[in-house]
Design an enzyme around this catalytic site. Structure first.
Site, PDB file in Angstrom:
ATOM      1  N   ASP A 178      37.699   2.474 -60.842  1.00 24.77           N
ATOM      2  CA  ASP A 178      36.261   2.485 -60.540  1.00 24.77           C
ATOM      3  C   ASP A 178      35.543   3.689 -61.149  1.00 24.77           C
ATOM      4  O   ASP A 178      34.313   3.740 -61.177  1.00 24.77           O
ATOM      5  CB  ASP A 178      36.036   2.471 -59.017  1.00 24.77           C
ATOM      6  CG  ASP A 178      36.412   1.118 -58.414  1.00 24.77           C
ATOM      7  OD1 ASP A 178      36.524   0.139 -59.174  1.00 24.77           O
ATOM      8  OD2 ASP A 178      36.598   1.045 -57.190  1.00 24.77           O
ATOM      9  N   ARG A 231      38.862  -2.322 -44.648  1.00 25.20           N
ATOM     10  CA  ARG A 231      40.162  -2.590 -44.018  1.00 25.20           C
ATOM     11  C   ARG A 231      40.135  -2.224 -42.537  1.00 25.20           C
ATOM     12  O   ARG A 231      40.744  -2.902 -41.713  1.00 25.20           O
ATOM     13  CB  ARG A 231      41.263  -1.820 -44.767  1.00 25.20           C
ATOM     14  CG  ARG A 231      41.544  -2.452 -46.134  1.00 25.20           C
ATOM     15  CD  ARG A 231      42.125  -1.460 -47.099  1.00 25.20           C
ATOM     16  NE  ARG A 231      42.580  -2.055 -48.336  1.00 25.20           N
ATOM     17  CZ  ARG A 231      41.806  -2.314 -49.403  1.00 25.20           C
ATOM     18  NH1 ARG A 231      40.507  -2.047 -49.363  1.00 25.20           N
ATOM     19  NH2 ARG A 231      42.315  -2.850 -50.494  1.00 25.20           N
ATOM     20  N   ARG A 257      33.048 -13.984 -60.396  1.00 26.00           N
ATOM     21  CA  ARG A 257      34.279 -13.185 -60.513  1.00 26.00           C
ATOM     22  C   ARG A 257      35.527 -14.030 -60.240  1.00 26.00           C
ATOM     23  O   ARG A 257      35.483 -14.975 -59.454  1.00 26.00           O
ATOM     24  CB  ARG A 257      34.191 -11.969 -59.570  1.00 26.00           C
ATOM     25  CG  ARG A 257      33.070 -11.037 -60.019  1.00 26.00           C
ATOM     26  CD  ARG A 257      32.983  -9.813 -59.169  1.00 26.00           C
ATOM     27  NE  ARG A 257      34.159  -8.987 -59.284  1.00 26.00           N
ATOM     28  CZ  ARG A 257      34.375  -7.912 -58.534  1.00 26.00           C
ATOM     29  NH1 ARG A 257      33.499  -7.560 -57.614  1.00 26.00           N
ATOM     30  NH2 ARG A 257      35.470  -7.202 -58.699  1.00 26.00           N
TER      31      ARG A 257
HETATM   32  C1  S3P Z   1      39.281  -2.315 -54.219  1.00 19.50           C
HETATM   33  C2  S3P Z   1      40.154  -2.494 -55.249  1.00 19.50           C
HETATM   34  C3  S3P Z   1      39.789  -2.396 -56.670  1.00 19.50           C
HETATM   35  C4  S3P Z   1      38.458  -1.697 -56.858  1.00 19.50           C
HETATM   36  C5  S3P Z   1      37.419  -2.154 -55.874  1.00 19.50           C
HETATM   37  C6  S3P Z   1      37.877  -1.947 -54.446  1.00 19.50           C
HETATM   38  C7  S3P Z   1      39.767  -2.472 -52.833  1.00 19.50           C
HETATM   39  O1  S3P Z   1      39.704  -3.688 -57.207  1.00 19.50           O
HETATM   40  O2  S3P Z   1      37.991  -1.877 -58.177  1.00 19.50           O
HETATM   41  O3  S3P Z   1      36.215  -1.440 -56.075  1.00 19.50           O
HETATM   42  O4  S3P Z   1      39.101  -2.036 -51.885  1.00 19.50           O
HETATM   43  O5  S3P Z   1      40.853  -3.043 -52.663  1.00 19.50           O
HETATM   44  P1  S3P Z   1      41.022  -4.477 -57.695  1.00 19.50           P
HETATM   45  O6  S3P Z   1      41.984  -4.466 -56.601  1.00 19.50           O
HETATM   46  O7  S3P Z   1      40.554  -5.864 -58.022  1.00 19.50           O
HETATM   47  O8  S3P Z   1      41.484  -3.747 -58.914  1.00 19.50           O
END
Ligand code: S3P
Length: 428
Positions: free
Chosen positions: A316, A26, A122
């Site tokens: 995670d 981000r 995915r």
């Molecule tokens: C993340 C959000 C999560 C997480 C991923 C990183 C992120 O996924 O599992 O490792 O940086 O926004 P989801 O938002 O699909 O749950």
């Protein structure tokens, strides 16, 4: 590459885990569209974040490395990105693909995003659907699979109730909505990581957050102010070391400078619930993110039941909760975690298959698993990473508890989020 792990009874030392992966992505994206120079320190220099960095460079942004983890990003403003002359490769990174699809949908040019064989499997329909409602033109392979081809254009705002508590999905929509002058309202079914919201607010974007809603206020031409950010250590990376210390016969570990944002800290709550000896020291706020040092000691663990709204706050770390469960007294049950099936690999089936190879009693559910502990684990086996960094590292931590050495195949995938993991593990 094979990683060989020898059993270990004593875990001791002090550890600095690398910068937070979600915040690093981000920071790179928001700094690129801010008006002027931003300074980032503690950036995670792992393959996933480097994919985002390379893409921002291909979109015309200058990202200058000053020293390890320290970068200056010469932000171009929201309308200052330029069309890339090639396909944009997100590698293994779902965060890159989902966030950047949102951002690029509202840019006045054409983009194609692809990734490795795992990422191309995915689900992207979850972002394509709402972005299309906002007016985006996105083409995919059948079933919403990447490569994605995006004809960027002006979008409208959206009022959208997320069908899954996904930070990647909400962030994708927020980034897309930045260029629309209309209001956007996102309704979350449960709390998921909120780094995008925090960082957008810090750059001066008018966001209202509360009671499960994020409102991006109506505004003429939005502008992001440049920023300086010191990224805290990644709690998801710290969790491997916390688990190693908790389950060791003799364990004491101090983890310095770890982000403990509520939307990410469900794992710490589960550890406490399981009887883990864990202390948060020097709790402070850094760069708008709650941060602490974490002291962990080996503990007699007991089983726990994990389900419901806490799941997105520890999504995670679930493979690691399964590792904790192997040492805990009783049956640990994890439910409502069907999202694990669409991560870098199907993490439910990967954990179940690999644990069974070590003789662990584990039950598989469509939305989770149950582990019987404590278990004596046979060693001398070769396990598979399933091309998934978190599976590879969780198995490495589990292998510390076996009777003889374990080999993990395909461990190079660890570099997507945690270069230096094996060396750091060795050091403690
Ligand atoms: C993340 C959000 C999560 C997480 C991923 C990183 C992120 O996924 O599992 O490792 O940086 O926004 P989801 O938002 O699909 O749950």
């Amino acid at each position: 590459m094979d990683l060989k792990i020898e059993p270990k009874k004593k875990i001791k030392g002090e550890v600095n885990v690398p910068g937070d992966k979600s915040i690093s992505h981000r920071a790179l994206i928001l700094a690129s569209i801010a008006e002027g120079d931003s300074k980032i320190t503690g950036l995670l220099e792992a393959e996933d974040c480097l994919s985002t960095m390379n893409i921002m460079r291909k979109l015309g942004v200058e990202v200058i490395k000053k020293s390890k983890g320290e970068y200056t990003v010469k932000g171009k403003g929201i309308e200052g990105l330029k069309e890339a002359d090639d396909v944009l490769d997100c590698g293994n990174s779902g965060t890159s693909m989902r966030l950047l699809t949102g951002l690029l949908s509202s840019q006045n040019f054409y983009s194609v995003l692809t990734g490795d064989h795992s990422l191309r499997r995915r689900p992207m329909q979850r972002i394509i659907g709402p972005l299309t409602k906002m007016g985006a033109e996105i083409f995919s392979r059948r079933g919403g699979l990447a490569p994605l081809s995006i004809k960027g254009q002006k979008l409208s705002g959206i009022k959208y109730k997320l069908p899954v508590a996904s930070a990647q999905l909400k962030s994708s929509l927020l980034l897309a909505a930045l260029q629309s002058e209309e209001e956007t309202v996102i309704i979350e079914p449960a709390v998921s990581r909120d780094h995008t919201e925090r960082m957008l607010k810090n750059t001066g974007v008018d966001l209202e957050i509360g009671s499960g809603k994020i409102i991006l206020k109506k505004s003429k031409k939005r502008k992001l102010n440049p920023f300086n950010i010191k990224i805290p250590g990644d709690i998801s990376s710290a969790a491997f070391f916390i688990t190693a210390a908790l389950t060791a016969e003799e364990g004491e570990l101090l983890l310095k400078n770890v982000g403990i944002n509520y939307s990410r800290s469900g794992f710490l709550e589960v550890v406490e619930d399981m009887g883990g000896d864990i202390e948060l020291l020097n709790v402070r706020e850094e760069a708008g993110e709650p941060t602490a040092d974490i002291l962990v000691r080996s503990s007699q663990l007991k089983a726990a039941e994990i389900s419901g709204d806490i799941i997105p706050r520890l999504i995670d770390e679930i493979p690691l909760i399964a590792v904790l469960a192997v040492s805990a007294e009783g049956k640990t049950v994890i439910r409502d975690a069907e999202e694990l099936r669409v991560k870098e690999t199907d993490r439910i089936s990967a954990v179940v298959n690999e644990f069974r190879k070590l003789g662990i009693s584990i039950e598989e559910f469509e939305d989770g698993m149950a582990v019987d502990g404590p278990a004596c684990i046979s060693g001398g086996k070769t396990l598979e990473s399933h091309h998934d960094h978190r599976i590879a590292m969780s198995l490495a931590v589990l292998a510390l508890k076996t009777e003889s050495a374990v080999t993990i195949n395909g461990s190079e995938i660890i570099n997507t989020s945690f270069p230096g993991f094996a060396e750091l593990l060795k050091s403690i």
